[in-house]
Design a protein around this motif. Structure first.
Motif, mmCIF file in Angstrom:
data_model
loop_
_atom_site.group_PDB
_atom_site.id
_atom_site.type_symbol
_atom_site.label_atom_id
_atom_site.label_comp_id
_atom_site.label_asym_id
_atom_site.label_seq_id
_atom_site.Cartn_x
_atom_site.Cartn_y
_atom_site.Cartn_z
ATOM 1 N N LYS A 140 -7.164 20.756 -25.626
ATOM 2 C CA LYS A 140 -6.064 19.845 -25.951
ATOM 3 C C LYS A 140 -4.718 20.522 -25.754
ATOM 4 N N LYS A 141 -4.597 21.736 -26.243
ATOM 5 C CA LYS A 141 -3.344 22.488 -26.126
ATOM 6 C C LYS A 141 -3.002 22.774 -24.663
ATOM 7 N N GLU A 142 -3.978 23.269 -23.916
ATOM 8 C CA GLU A 142 -3.738 23.637 -22.515
ATOM 9 C C GLU A 142 -3.458 22.410 -21.644
ATOM 10 N N LEU A 143 -4.208 21.321 -21.853
ATOM 11 C CA LEU A 143 -3.973 20.111 -21.056
ATOM 12 C C LEU A 143 -2.603 19.509 -21.352
ATOM 13 N N SER A 144 -2.172 19.568 -22.597
ATOM 14 C CA SER A 144 -0.840 19.062 -22.934
ATOM 15 C C SER A 144 0.226 19.814 -22.149
ATOM 16 N N LEU A 145 0.109 21.127 -22.113
ATOM 17 C CA LEU A 145 1.072 21.929 -21.352
ATOM 18 C C LEU A 145 1.004 21.631 -19.857
ATOM 19 N N LEU A 146 -0.213 21.489 -19.327
ATOM 20 C CA LEU A 146 -0.371 21.224 -17.898
ATOM 21 C C LEU A 146 0.209 19.866 -17.501
ATOM 22 N N ILE A 147 -0.063 18.849 -18.302
ATOM 23 C CA ILE A 147 0.421 17.507 -17.963
ATOM 24 C C ILE A 147 1.947 17.461 -18.036
ATOM 25 N N GLN A 148 2.529 18.115 -19.028
ATOM 26 C CA GLN A 148 3.977 18.093 -19.172
ATOM 27 C C GLN A 148 4.692 18.920 -18.121
ATOM 28 N N SER A 149 4.137 20.077 -17.770
ATOM 29 C CA SER A 149 4.895 20.988 -16.913
ATOM 30 C C SER A 149 4.449 21.009 -15.453
ATOM 31 N N LEU A 179 2.244 18.602 -13.631
ATOM 32 C CA LEU A 179 2.044 17.365 -12.874
ATOM 33 C C LEU A 179 3.392 16.721 -12.560
ATOM 34 N N LYS A 180 3.608 16.436 -11.303
ATOM 35 C CA LYS A 180 4.881 15.872 -10.860
ATOM 36 C C LYS A 180 4.764 14.416 -10.396
ATOM 37 N N ASP A 181 3.651 13.776 -10.702
ATOM 38 C CA ASP A 181 3.426 12.388 -10.274
ATOM 39 C C ASP A 181 4.376 11.460 -11.028
ATOM 40 N N PRO A 182 5.135 10.614 -10.319
ATOM 41 C CA PRO A 182 6.086 9.722 -11.006
ATOM 42 C C PRO A 182 5.410 8.615 -11.817
ATOM 43 N N ARG A 183 4.119 8.372 -11.577
ATOM 44 C CA ARG A 183 3.417 7.334 -12.333
ATOM 45 C C ARG A 183 3.131 7.763 -13.768
ATOM 46 N N ILE A 184 3.154 9.066 -14.009
ATOM 47 C CA ILE A 184 2.837 9.574 -15.346
ATOM 48 C C ILE A 184 4.064 9.436 -16.230
ATOM 49 N N LEU A 204 -2.897 6.563 -16.456
ATOM 50 C CA LEU A 204 -4.314 6.935 -16.499
ATOM 51 C C LEU A 204 -4.854 7.183 -15.089
ATOM 52 N N LYS A 205 -4.477 6.332 -14.126
ATOM 53 C CA LYS A 205 -4.929 6.525 -12.740
ATOM 54 C C LYS A 205 -4.391 7.826 -12.162
ATOM 55 N N ALA A 206 -3.118 8.132 -12.442
ATOM 56 C CA ALA A 206 -2.518 9.360 -11.915
ATOM 57 C C ALA A 206 -3.190 10.591 -12.515
ATOM 58 N N ILE A 207 -3.500 10.547 -13.798
ATOM 59 C CA ILE A 207 -4.142 11.699 -14.437
ATOM 60 C C ILE A 207 -5.584 11.845 -13.949
ATOM 61 N N GLU A 208 -6.278 10.725 -13.751
ATOM 62 C CA GLU A 208 -7.639 10.799 -13.216
ATOM 63 C C GLU A 208 -7.638 11.343 -11.790
#
Length: 117
Positions: A14-23, A25-30, A64-68
């Motif tokens: 949970k901790k690591e994925l939170s950091l990865l998604i915030q920092s 991933l550059k997808d504008p859909r997120i 959800l689609k962008a993260i998947e």
């Protein structure tokens, strides 16, 4: 003992994925995404990641689609950050409990206002 380990691994994911998604991933859909929980199986082969997305249904489905789509990248980066023999397969699900809780709170607030009259 394995339930304790699965819980600790889930919190670390949970901790690591939170950091990865915030920092990373550059997808504008997120949009504004919060990881509310991670359930890991006892054998650490799968991890269900529960996401809460701020916005309407279109933004939720787009995020959800962008993260998947970024699942492979997230899993490989997670494997680098957490030293496990096998990185768990990530399954993303929308968590509606936050929206449900705010809906119940609004209903209770409306009920309290009508009682005061």
């Amino acid at each position: 003992m394995s339930k304790i380990r699965a819980g600790r691994v889930g919190e670390q994911i949970k901790k690591e994925l939170s950091l990865l998604i915030q920092s990373e991933l550059k997808d504008p859909r997120i949009g504004f995404v919060t990881i509310t929980g991670v359930d890991v199986t006892n054998d650490l082969s799968q991890a269900k990641v529960y996401l809460s997305v701020l916005g309407d249904e279109e933004q939720k489905s787009g995020s959800l689609k962008a993260i998947e789509k970024a699942n492979g990248f997230l899993r490989s980066e997670l494997g680098k950050a957490i030293r496990l023999r096998h990185t768990p397969e990530l399954i993303f699900k929308l968590d509606e409990s936050v929206a449900y809780g705010s809906h119940i709170e609004k209903l209770l607030g409306d009920l309290g206002k009508s009682e005061k009259r």
